[in-house]
Design a protein around this motif. Structure first.
Motif, mmCIF file in Angstrom:
data_model
loop_
_atom_site.group_PDB
_atom_site.id
_atom_site.type_symbol
_atom_site.label_atom_id
_atom_site.label_comp_id
_atom_site.label_asym_id
_atom_site.label_seq_id
_atom_site.Cartn_x
_atom_site.Cartn_y
_atom_site.Cartn_z
ATOM 1 N N UNK A 99 0.738 -1.114 -0.122
ATOM 2 C CA UNK A 99 -0.021 0.018 0.001
ATOM 3 C C UNK A 99 0.933 1.268 0.073
ATOM 4 N N UNK A 100 1.927 1.068 -0.289
ATOM 5 C CA UNK A 100 2.844 2.503 -0.551
ATOM 6 C C UNK A 100 3.037 2.821 -2.060
ATOM 7 N N UNK A 101 3.557 3.858 -2.293
ATOM 8 C CA UNK A 101 3.556 4.383 -3.694
ATOM 9 C C UNK A 101 4.438 3.380 -4.540
ATOM 10 N N UNK A 102 4.003 3.015 -5.785
ATOM 11 C CA UNK A 102 4.840 2.161 -6.667
ATOM 12 C C UNK A 102 5.517 2.888 -7.539
ATOM 13 N N UNK A 103 6.872 2.426 -7.979
ATOM 14 C CA UNK A 103 7.626 2.889 -8.888
ATOM 15 C C UNK A 103 7.650 2.189 -10.246
ATOM 16 N N UNK B 32 -5.680 4.496 -0.298
ATOM 17 C CA UNK B 32 -4.550 5.357 -0.657
ATOM 18 C C UNK B 32 -4.931 5.669 -1.984
ATOM 19 N N UNK B 34 -3.458 8.219 -5.669
ATOM 20 C CA UNK B 34 -2.209 8.819 -6.353
ATOM 21 C C UNK B 34 -2.563 9.449 -7.475
ATOM 22 N N UNK B 36 -0.594 9.965 -11.084
ATOM 23 C CA UNK B 36 0.791 9.723 -11.887
ATOM 24 C C UNK B 36 0.343 10.385 -13.245
ATOM 25 N N UNK B 46 5.164 9.558 -10.383
ATOM 26 C CA UNK B 46 4.383 9.953 -9.452
ATOM 27 C C UNK B 46 4.220 11.372 -9.229
ATOM 28 N N UNK B 49 0.589 11.986 -3.604
ATOM 29 C CA UNK B 49 -0.223 10.819 -2.981
ATOM 30 C C UNK B 49 -1.096 11.244 -1.777
ATOM 31 N N UNK B 94 -5.220 2.557 -4.013
ATOM 32 C CA UNK B 94 -4.800 1.082 -3.605
ATOM 33 C C UNK B 94 -5.650 1.204 -2.283
ATOM 34 N N UNK B 102 -3.025 -2.195 -7.419
ATOM 35 C CA UNK B 102 -3.238 -0.984 -7.813
ATOM 36 C C UNK B 102 -4.132 -0.885 -8.799
#
Lengths: 112, 114
Positions: A99-103, B32, B34, B36, B46, B49, B94, B102
């Motif tokens: 659940x953290x940002x994806x790169x 969560x 985001x 992009x 990104x 967020x 997410x 995602x």
């Protein structure tokens, strides 16, 4: 490396050929995702790993698609007997924790 | 199950005018969220967020987004558009639950008019 690396950047395959696409995630990242992005569309989820465990493969479009991450780092997406509709950019992403940002990597553009 | 809806597939604004890209989400769990950006032939980057801290989130390149739970929205804004902002923008969710996928919106292509 500093980011997610995918290889090859471009792949041209004849219909019926098998292909293997590689993803090197950021070192230490637990989660790894594969996405398929058709021309002019948003990325569509294919599959997800947490370490070496494939927790979700519900997005794989057919049994010709197979992904693995045997040691919890590098991942390979294999497509058997490629078809024209498989032409797309295949994106790999990794995240440090759930659940953290994806790169995202730059993607592999597959043309069949 | 979670989902994301980007209400506009294309948005055109003049350089120097405000930008608004709309996003609504659906999630069974605390999400969560985001944004992009994808420039032509470039990877996904990104922008910003939201992860249950401040509801107004500041990102890179002057972009902001506000999480509004009552409206289930997470719209992206920028006070003054620049030519370099022309790109595809994706709203992403997410859900904090067992399902950690995602999920991407369909994308909004932002055109900047000179």
């Amino acid at each position: 490396g500093a980011g997610v690396s995918q290889s090859p950047r471009y792949k041209v395959a004849k219909r019926g050929q098998d292909v293997a696409l590689r993803c090197d995630p950021i070192s230490g990242h637990v989660s790894l995702f594969w996405y398929q992005q058709a021309l002019g569309q948003g990325p569509e989820f294919l599959t997800y790993f947490q370490n070496e465990a494939q927790l979700d493969k519900s997005g794989l479009p057919s049994d010709r698609f197979f992904a693995e991450r045997p040691e919890g780092s590098v991942s390979t997406l294999k497509i058997q007997r490629t078809q024209q509709e498989d032409s797309a950019v295949y994106l790999c992403a990794s995240s440090k924790e759930v659940n953290t940002e994806a790169f995202f990597g730059q993607g592999t553009r597959l043309t069949v | 199950a979670q989902s994301v809806t980007q209400l506009d597939s294309h948005v055109s604004v003049s350089e120097g005018t405000p930008v608004l890209l709309r996003c609504n989400y659906s999630s069974s769990y605390s999400p969560s969220l985001f944004w992009y950006v994808q420039h032509p032939n470039k990877g996904l980057q990104l922008l910003l967020k939201y992860t249950s801290a401040a509801t107004l989130v500041k990102g890179i390149n002057g972009f902001e987004a506000e999480f509004k739970k009552s409206e289930t929205s997470f719209h992206l804004t920028k006070p003054s558009a620049h030519m370099s902002d022309a790109a595809e923008y994706f709203c992403v969710v997410i859900a904090s639950g067992r399902d950690d996928k995602i999920i991407f919106g369909k994308g909004t292509r932002l055109h900047i008019l000179p």
